[in-house]
Write an enzyme that holds these catalytic residues in place. Sequence first.
Site, PDB file in Angstrom:
ATOM      1  N   ASP A 115      30.054  40.735  34.641  1.00 31.97           N
ATOM      2  CA  ASP A 115      31.037  41.003  35.692  1.00 31.97           C
ATOM      3  C   ASP A 115      32.347  41.507  35.118  1.00 31.97           C
ATOM      4  O   ASP A 115      32.451  41.791  33.931  1.00 31.97           O
ATOM      5  CB  ASP A 115      31.221  39.791  36.610  1.00 31.97           C
TER       6      ASP A 115
ATOM      7  N   LYS B  70      31.146  44.671  40.504  1.00 35.22           N
ATOM      8  CA  LYS B  70      31.615  45.760  41.335  1.00 35.22           C
ATOM      9  C   LYS B  70      30.435  46.498  41.949  1.00 35.22           C
ATOM     10  O   LYS B  70      29.492  46.850  41.264  1.00 35.22           O
ATOM     11  CB  LYS B  70      32.387  46.748  40.469  1.00 35.22           C
TER      12      LYS B  70
ATOM     13  N   MET C 263      43.255  31.640  37.741  1.00 33.70           N
ATOM     14  CA  MET C 263      43.166  32.206  39.094  1.00 33.70           C
ATOM     15  C   MET C 263      44.377  31.813  39.937  1.00 33.70           C
ATOM     16  O   MET C 263      44.246  31.516  41.119  1.00 33.70           O
ATOM     17  CB  MET C 263      41.880  31.718  39.786  1.00 33.70           C
TER      18      MET C 263
END
Length: 498
Positions: free
Chosen positions: A38, A60, A174
């Site tokens: 990823d 994606k 994050m």
Amino acid sequence: MENKIGKVWLVGAGPSDPGLLTVKALKLIEEGDVIVYDNLVGQGVLSLVPSGKEVINVGKIAGNHPVPQDEINLILLNKALEGKKVIRLKGGDPFVFGRGGEELELLVDNNIPFEVVPGITSAVSVPAYNGIPVTHRDFTSSFHVITGHTKKKDEADVDYDALVRLEGTLIFLMGVGSMDRICKGLIDAGMDKNMPAAVLEKGTRASQRKVVATVSTLVEESQKAEIKTPAIIMVGKVCQLSDSFEWASKRPLGELKIGVSRPEKKASKLAGKLADLGAEVVLLPSIYSVAEEDSDILKSTFEKIDSYEWIAFTSPTAVEFFFEKLIGYGKDSRCLSGTKFAVVGKGTHNKLLSYGIISDLMPETFTGEALGKLMSDKHITGTVLIPRSKIGGSELLNALDAGNIKYEDVAIYDTKYQNANNIVSYTEDIDMMAFTSASTVKSFVENNKNIDFAKVKAVCIGTETAKEATNHGMEIFVSPRATIDEMVNYIEKEFGIK
Ligand code: SAH
């Protein structure tokens, strides 16, 4: 017939720098059948994937939406059921907020064998590359890794009171989108407003950036700097060490991202040396070579191989294919005892040496033209065999013609320009491309047809390479001497940190 079940390896790819890949991860990347990756997996890591493998980018798809988790789980299952060695590459460590656990559940339910290969998590490596130790005896005795968003993407239920009480280093992954809430939460829970804090963007890449501030000014400073993901937020006294322990950007090539167009399947000495000096290196596989099919010409050439006075090699690859063919036609180096050998340069000389033969002639400048001139000066009377690529240039032949030297130009291999898989391609953030031959330039052009070559800085080894780059309008820089070491010195002198 019973189908053999494959296996899945859940592999941590580290924060981005391919040097931080584990030995085990690299081995699996080389040996796996399918690579599922990823967006967090670094370009430098992906460029180590050998061509010809099945690669699946689950980060994606059309419309920029990542493949949903359920589908990723299914891909792993189905590929394993097909009997494949499936390498699931994940950024950092697969079990640190990587949803690695979720990916294993379906495999367990279906009795698919698997292994987990831990990786270096961004939570400690990104701070390290920014000069911040996550613990330090003078400041803190613990560090805590926290997610900035939860499964449902709503407010993370973070217990800020507890975090403040811990007095440890806090590391939020994050968290860029919720930085405001995190900093406010900590201050409201009683944290000193002047507590050092940092945002570390794109850690371990050449483009890594940091903002060091305090927990009360971090949001504003990050907005000013337009910080984007991926980035981690750090809060704690250790952040104040960042300047004195800064090291990554101080390496000679620490701020450069360099694309190396290297022949497929060749370990790149150039890439290794550039990485040693701190550059972020992206390998763009380019040309690859295949042996020419056996033919009457090849057969008769090797039948009378002892009749040539000289054999001239213009590349290490030519040496390799020559001996492959020689053995293929039932002969070995004993039949070359009367033959003299000319080589275009040091690399070719060394390759020949590995077959137990010391070359007799090598020009001072490593070009085909210089080799031809040197041979002409020798007034060779017999015939020179030039076993080489089908697409070899005319410089050597022209120089031999000028000296009235008899030669036979025999194609023993062909050079293909097409990249076998397009897992990594040129991106505009690459500061410069390093080219080691005209054919690597041609291949780069062939594989990146849609880019504006005028924007490409091309560092070239030797004039023939530079000529090819100029033909495509690139901005060229030529290393004065045509060796890898000189090229690296040149890059350091021209573009490195002074
Ligand atoms: N498993 C990963 C983390 C996945 S969560 C690991 O162990 O590192 C994704 C978050 O990791 C990003 O939002 C960011 O906060 C952090 N991250 C991953 N790579 C990073 C990098 N190179 N630089 C800065 N942050 C990174």
